[in-house]
Design a protein around this motif. Structure first.
Motif, PDB file in Angstrom:
ATOM      1  N   ALA A 131       0.831  -1.212   0.000  1.00  0.00           N
ATOM      2  CA  ALA A 131       0.000   0.000   0.000  1.00  0.00           C
ATOM      3  C   ALA A 131       0.863   1.258   0.000  1.00  0.00           C
ATOM      4  O   ALA A 131       0.532   2.258  -0.659  1.00  0.00           O
ATOM      5  CB  ALA A 131      -0.930  -0.008   1.204  1.00  0.00           C
ATOM      6  N   THR A 132       1.978   1.227   0.715  1.00  0.00           N
ATOM      7  CA  THR A 132       2.862   2.392   0.770  1.00  0.00           C
ATOM      8  C   THR A 132       3.532   2.635  -0.566  1.00  0.00           C
ATOM      9  O   THR A 132       3.692   3.779  -1.004  1.00  0.00           O
ATOM     10  CB  THR A 132       3.910   2.207   1.879  1.00  0.00           C
ATOM     11  OG1 THR A 132       3.238   1.986   3.125  1.00  0.00           O
ATOM     12  CG2 THR A 132       4.795   3.433   2.014  1.00  0.00           C
ATOM     13  N   ILE A 133       3.934   1.557  -1.246  1.00  0.00           N
ATOM     14  CA  ILE A 133       4.513   1.712  -2.579  1.00  0.00           C
ATOM     15  C   ILE A 133       3.478   2.304  -3.538  1.00  0.00           C
ATOM     16  O   ILE A 133       3.795   3.174  -4.365  1.00  0.00           O
ATOM     17  CB  ILE A 133       5.062   0.371  -3.081  1.00  0.00           C
ATOM     18  CG1 ILE A 133       6.276  -0.033  -2.234  1.00  0.00           C
ATOM     19  CG2 ILE A 133       5.430   0.442  -4.555  1.00  0.00           C
ATOM     20  CD1 ILE A 133       6.769  -1.438  -2.478  1.00  0.00           C
ATOM     21  N   SER A 134       2.243   1.866  -3.426  1.00  0.00           N
ATOM     22  CA  SER A 134       1.185   2.467  -4.249  1.00  0.00           C
ATOM     23  C   SER A 134       1.050   3.954  -3.942  1.00  0.00           C
ATOM     24  O   SER A 134       0.899   4.776  -4.851  1.00  0.00           O
ATOM     25  CB  SER A 134      -0.147   1.754  -3.998  1.00  0.00           C
ATOM     26  OG  SER A 134      -0.113   0.421  -4.477  1.00  0.00           O
ATOM     27  N   ALA A 135       1.133   4.314  -2.656  1.00  0.00           N
ATOM     28  CA  ALA A 135       1.038   5.723  -2.269  1.00  0.00           C
ATOM     29  C   ALA A 135       2.231   6.531  -2.768  1.00  0.00           C
ATOM     30  O   ALA A 135       2.111   7.732  -3.030  1.00  0.00           O
ATOM     31  CB  ALA A 135       0.925   5.840  -0.750  1.00  0.00           C
ATOM     32  N   CYS A 136       3.379   5.883  -2.917  1.00  0.00           N
ATOM     33  CA  CYS A 136       4.560   6.585  -3.445  1.00  0.00           C
ATOM     34  C   CYS A 136       4.310   7.129  -4.843  1.00  0.00           C
ATOM     35  O   CYS A 136       4.964   8.097  -5.257  1.00  0.00           O
ATOM     36  CB  CYS A 136       5.771   5.663  -3.454  1.00  0.00           C
ATOM     37  SG  CYS A 136       6.547   5.438  -1.821  1.00  0.00           S
ATOM     38  N   ALA A 137       3.379   6.538  -5.567  1.00  0.00           N
ATOM     39  CA  ALA A 137       3.023   7.051  -6.887  1.00  0.00           C
ATOM     40  C   ALA A 137       2.416   8.447  -6.798  1.00  0.00           C
ATOM     41  O   ALA A 137       2.438   9.195  -7.784  1.00  0.00           O
ATOM     42  CB  ALA A 137       2.054   6.101  -7.576  1.00  0.00           C
ATOM     43  N   ALA A 138       1.867   8.802  -5.642  1.00  0.00           N
ATOM     44  CA  ALA A 138       1.329  10.144  -5.421  1.00  0.00           C
ATOM     45  C   ALA A 138       2.284  11.013  -4.605  1.00  0.00           C
ATOM     46  O   ALA A 138       2.287  12.234  -4.741  1.00  0.00           O
ATOM     47  CB  ALA A 138      -0.013  10.055  -4.701  1.00  0.00           C
ATOM     48  N   LEU A 139       3.100  10.397  -3.769  1.00  0.00           N
ATOM     49  CA  LEU A 139       4.056  11.156  -2.970  1.00  0.00           C
ATOM     50  C   LEU A 139       5.209  11.682  -3.819  1.00  0.00           C
ATOM     51  O   LEU A 139       5.876  12.651  -3.442  1.00  0.00           O
ATOM     52  CB  LEU A 139       4.634  10.278  -1.861  1.00  0.00           C
ATOM     53  CG  LEU A 139       3.699   9.877  -0.718  1.00  0.00           C
ATOM     54  CD1 LEU A 139       4.391   8.869   0.190  1.00  0.00           C
ATOM     55  CD2 LEU A 139       3.262  11.105   0.074  1.00  0.00           C
ATOM     56  N   VAL A 146      12.534   7.557  -5.150  1.00  0.00           N
ATOM     57  CA  VAL A 146      12.263   6.948  -3.851  1.00  0.00           C
ATOM     58  C   VAL A 146      13.503   6.164  -3.435  1.00  0.00           C
ATOM     59  O   VAL A 146      14.012   5.343  -4.207  1.00  0.00           O
ATOM     60  CB  VAL A 146      11.047   5.998  -3.893  1.00  0.00           C
ATOM     61  CG1 VAL A 146      10.797   5.401  -2.503  1.00  0.00           C
ATOM     62  CG2 VAL A 146       9.806   6.724  -4.395  1.00  0.00           C
ATOM     63  N   VAL A 147      13.986   6.420  -2.222  1.00  0.00           N
ATOM     64  CA  VAL A 147      15.048   5.620  -1.621  1.00  0.00           C
ATOM     65  C   VAL A 147      14.422   4.854  -0.461  1.00  0.00           C
ATOM     66  O   VAL A 147      13.777   5.456   0.400  1.00  0.00           O
ATOM     67  CB  VAL A 147      16.216   6.490  -1.117  1.00  0.00           C
ATOM     68  CG1 VAL A 147      17.297   5.617  -0.492  1.00  0.00           C
ATOM     69  CG2 VAL A 147      16.802   7.313  -2.258  1.00  0.00           C
ATOM     70  N   TRP A 148      14.605   3.538  -0.453  1.00  0.00           N
ATOM     71  CA  TRP A 148      13.934   2.696   0.535  1.00  0.00           C
ATOM     72  C   TRP A 148      14.898   1.657   1.084  1.00  0.00           C
ATOM     73  O   TRP A 148      15.930   1.354   0.472  1.00  0.00           O
ATOM     74  CB  TRP A 148      12.706   2.008  -0.080  1.00  0.00           C
ATOM     75  CG  TRP A 148      13.004   1.217  -1.321  1.00  0.00           C
ATOM     76  CD1 TRP A 148      12.981   1.656  -2.605  1.00  0.00           C
ATOM     77  CD2 TRP A 148      13.422  -0.159  -1.389  1.00  0.00           C
ATOM     78  NE1 TRP A 148      13.340   0.637  -3.478  1.00  0.00           N
ATOM     79  CE2 TRP A 148      13.619  -0.484  -2.760  1.00  0.00           C
ATOM     80  CE3 TRP A 148      13.637  -1.154  -0.423  1.00  0.00           C
ATOM     81  CZ2 TRP A 148      14.021  -1.748  -3.183  1.00  0.00           C
ATOM     82  CZ3 TRP A 148      14.048  -2.419  -0.847  1.00  0.00           C
ATOM     83  CH2 TRP A 148      14.228  -2.706  -2.204  1.00  0.00           C
TER      84      TRP A 148
END
Length: 207
Positions: A131-139, A146-148
């Motif tokens: 879900a967070t990776i999906s949100a990264c598309a908007a962040l 993105v660095v993870w």
């Protein structure tokens, strides 16, 4: 978990955490070197003591271009990050206390040029990682980064994390695993809309 004491391993040069920190700081500096001229926005989820971004920006020629929002819950880590940013003269760093898993923390700063999700994916459920990776598309801005990080203990989720990013509009830039997992992905599609009032993840109190 004492999340302030957790950072102590950063001070041991031989620790996996210290090596991970060095890798992430290098990734941030690489991003800065390639970033377009002008102001740059950074968001850091569950920022801890902010050592990754603050360390990378200290004495960097583009430090003044960066406006960053760091969200963290632990007040001791917040105090450490604010003191370190002040000592480094990083006036563009904002450290706030809050729940980084809520999209409402980011609505006025997203999409950002750089999203830091370091120390997050190993402390949330696999479903929340997705879900967070999906949100990264908007962040994350189109062309943003993105660095993870994520540990490599079994079951190793790093290959799946890469797949999730790469099926949601990101290209792989780098992935490593020297006793730790870390990666860089670049957004290649326009930023999605960040919906307000959405929980991306719930941080679990374990290492």
């Amino acid at each position: 978990m004492d999340w302030a004491a957790w950072h102590d391993d950063y001070d041991d040069p031989g620790s996996a955490l210290a090596r991970r920190l060095a890798w992430v700081q290098a990734a941030i500096r690489t991003w800065l070197a390639a970033a377009p001229p002008g102001p740059l926005t950074v968001v850091s989820l569950c920022a801890g003591q902010g050592r990754d971004l603050i360390g990378a920006l200290t004495a960097h020629p583009r430090a003044a271009d960066v406006h960053a929002r760091l969200v963290e819950k632990d007040p001791r880590n917040i105090a450490y990050a604010r003191k370190a940013a002040h000592a480094a003269g990083l006036t563009g760093i904002e450290v706030i206390q809050g729940d980084a898993g809520l999209t409402d923390q980011w609505g006025d700063v997203a999409p950002a040029h750089l999203v830091l999700a370091c120390g997050v994916f190993g402390n949330i459920s696999d479903a929340d990682v997705s879900a967070t990776i999906s949100a990264c598309a908007a962040l994350c801005h189109e062309g943003g980064t993105v660095v993870w990080t994520r540990h490599r203990r079994p079951p190793d989720l790093v290959p799946v994390i890469c797949e999730w990013f790469e099926t949601r509009g990101f290209d792989r830039v780098a992935v490593t695993g020297d006793g730790f997992g870390a990666g860089v992905h670049r957004r290649v599609l326009p930023a999605a809309r960040l919906a307000p009032g959405v929980r991306m993840f719930t941080f679990r109190d374990r290492r």
